[in-house]
Design an enzyme around this catalytic site. Structure first.
Site, PDB file in Angstrom:
ATOM      1  N   ASN A 210       0.843  -1.199   0.000  1.00 10.32           N
ATOM      2  CA  ASN A 210       0.000   0.000   0.000  1.00 10.32           C
ATOM      3  C   ASN A 210       0.877   1.247   0.000  1.00 10.32           C
ATOM      4  OD1 ASN A 210       0.552   0.768   2.885  1.00 10.32           O
ATOM      5  ND2 ASN A 210      -0.379  -1.245   3.200  1.00 10.32           N
ATOM      6  N   PHE A 319      -4.229   3.421  14.384  1.00 13.28           N
ATOM      7  CA  PHE A 319      -4.617   4.417  13.385  1.00 13.28           C
ATOM      8  C   PHE A 319      -5.672   3.815  12.469  1.00 13.28           C
ATOM      9  CE2 PHE A 319      -1.039   6.386  15.111  1.00 13.28           C
ATOM     10  CZ  PHE A 319      -0.876   7.664  14.603  1.00 13.28           C
ATOM     11  N   LYS A 333     -13.340   0.280  14.930  1.00  9.64           N
ATOM     12  CA  LYS A 333     -11.987  -0.274  14.989  1.00  9.64           C
ATOM     13  C   LYS A 333     -11.436  -0.193  16.410  1.00  9.64           C
ATOM     14  CE  LYS A 333      -7.721  -0.206  12.273  1.00  9.64           C
ATOM     15  NZ  LYS A 333      -6.997   0.451  11.134  1.00  9.64           N
TER      16      LYS A 333
END
Length: 392
Positions: A210, A319, A333
């Site tokens: 990524n 994050f 999350k």
């Protein structure tokens, strides 16, 4: 007297805003600072050195080889004594010279000798400020850790209205105070930071990954170190130079997971701005040459969730990089991973794209949500570390 026993070396260049440096000196004196002023020759055409000598009680230096100076090599002597080096106002010329290592007068020569924190407050015409060369030079200095205080918008000396005015002197003063009175609130703490991207190998020459650059992880490492922490940096694929932290380099998500768990017992908290590959596949032994390929991907290990299950009372900060439903996904999350804090970043915004030096983020805990304005990743790192200290 926040700056008592602190030595500030102030560079003054030939911006029309040079007169405002007198107010800056006065404010710094009120805070107890000992101030030494260096002026360029052209700055002396706008304001007399005697003014600064009267305000500071110290001799102003202009030339590299003046008469009646101490025998010491003057620019090195000042560099050794300084707690901070400030150039306000800074012209485009000085910014260019400093960014490119040019040392052709006393101020630019001194600038290369300072190892203390450095603050640059530019002031110039908006066309000069926005010129690609100036913007590149400013970016270069930021990447080297120089604090750049952004200009203000308003009427410029030439009559134009736009960016380029020197920041307010009380704001510059406050920035100097914050740097010189920086807390050592992480002294004795060891922080493990997972940074960068991991990869999933397809064959000997290809892999999936990524866009994570590792800039946020490096910013956190630098700021945490400044605040007294010891750093364990576990790093995947990045575009930054983090050698000062002797990073433990990994490639795959499994490798990052294993190294993180191995070091878990030796750290006090874990911060995870990394972007591990969520999937893996069994790579081919030889380079694939088919016209079409079908990749069978499987979910890999969840590093944050695994750390959460084994961390005990240690704090875990994660994050969330999202393209939609930012806050909802970040809250989900936070709960699913069992973390203490999540830093949510909408990567669909141009200002928050991967590899940028800036970010627009929200910090969420189980009881609070803090929506932040656009800031540098270094500034965000500082804010994150401050908010971590409030966790119970």
């Amino acid at each position: 007297m926040n700056l008592k026993n602190k030595t500030v070396v102030l560079g003054v260049t030939s911006s029309i805003a040079a007169y405002k440096a007198c107010d800056l000196v006065s404010l710094l004196k009120k805070e107890g600072a000992n101030i030494h002023v260096i002026m360029t020759k052209n700055a002396c055409e706008l304001i007399r050195p005697r003014t600064f000598e009267t305000l500071t009680g110290n001799k102003v230096t202009i030339e590299s080889f003046e008469k009646n100076i101490d025998f010491e090599v003057e620019h090195i002597s000042l560099a050794k004594r300084a707690d901070i080096f400030v150039v306000a106002p800074a012209t485009a010329n000085f910014v260019a010279k400093f960014a490119n290592g040019i040392a052709d007068d006393f101020l630019s020569t001194s600038a290369l000798a300072f190892t203390c924190p450095i603050v640059i407050a530019p002031a110039m015409n908006s066309a000069m400020l926005n010129h690609p060369a100036t913007q590149k030079n400013i970016q270069t200095l930021k990447e080297r850790g120089v604090k750049i205080i952004a200009t203000q918008k308003g009427m410029l000396a030439c009559g134009d209205i736009g960016e380029g005015k020197l920041a307010k002197v009380n704001y510059i003063t406050q920035e100097i105070i914050e740097i010189l009175t920086e807390k050592k609130d992480y002294l004795g703490k060891t922080i493990m930071i997972l940074s960068g991207a991991t990869i999933a190998k397809i064959d000997p020459v290809r892999y999936l990954t990524n866009n994570s650059s590792g800039k946020m992880g490096l910013a956190l490492a630098k700021k945490a170190k400044q605040r007294g922490a010891n750093i364990v940096l576990i790093e995947g694929k990045t575009s930054v130079d983090s050698n000062e932290f002797a990073p433990i380099k990994v490639e795959t998500t499994i490798e990052m997971h294993d190294i993180a768990l191995k070091n878990l017992k030796n750290v006090d908290m874990i911060i995870c701005p990394s972007a591990p590959c969520d999937y893996f596949l069994t790579p081919e032994k030889n380079k694939i040459k088919n016209e079409k390929i079908i990749l069978k991907l499987e979910k890999t290990v969840d590093i944050a969730k695994e750390i959460s299950s084994k961390k005990g009372k240690k704090k875990l900060i994660i994050f969330a990089a999202e393209t939609e439903n930012l806050i909802e996904n970040a809250k989900s999350k936070l709960e699913k991973k069992g973390a203490d804090m999540v830093v949510a970043n909408d990567v669909s915004f141009p200002e928050s794209v991967f590899n940028s030096d800036f970010n627009i983020a929200s910090i969420l805990t189980k009881t609070e949500q803090i929506d932040l304005v656009k800031m540098t990743k270094m500034e965000l790192a500082d804010r994150i570390l401050t908010e971590i200290q409030k966790l119970k």
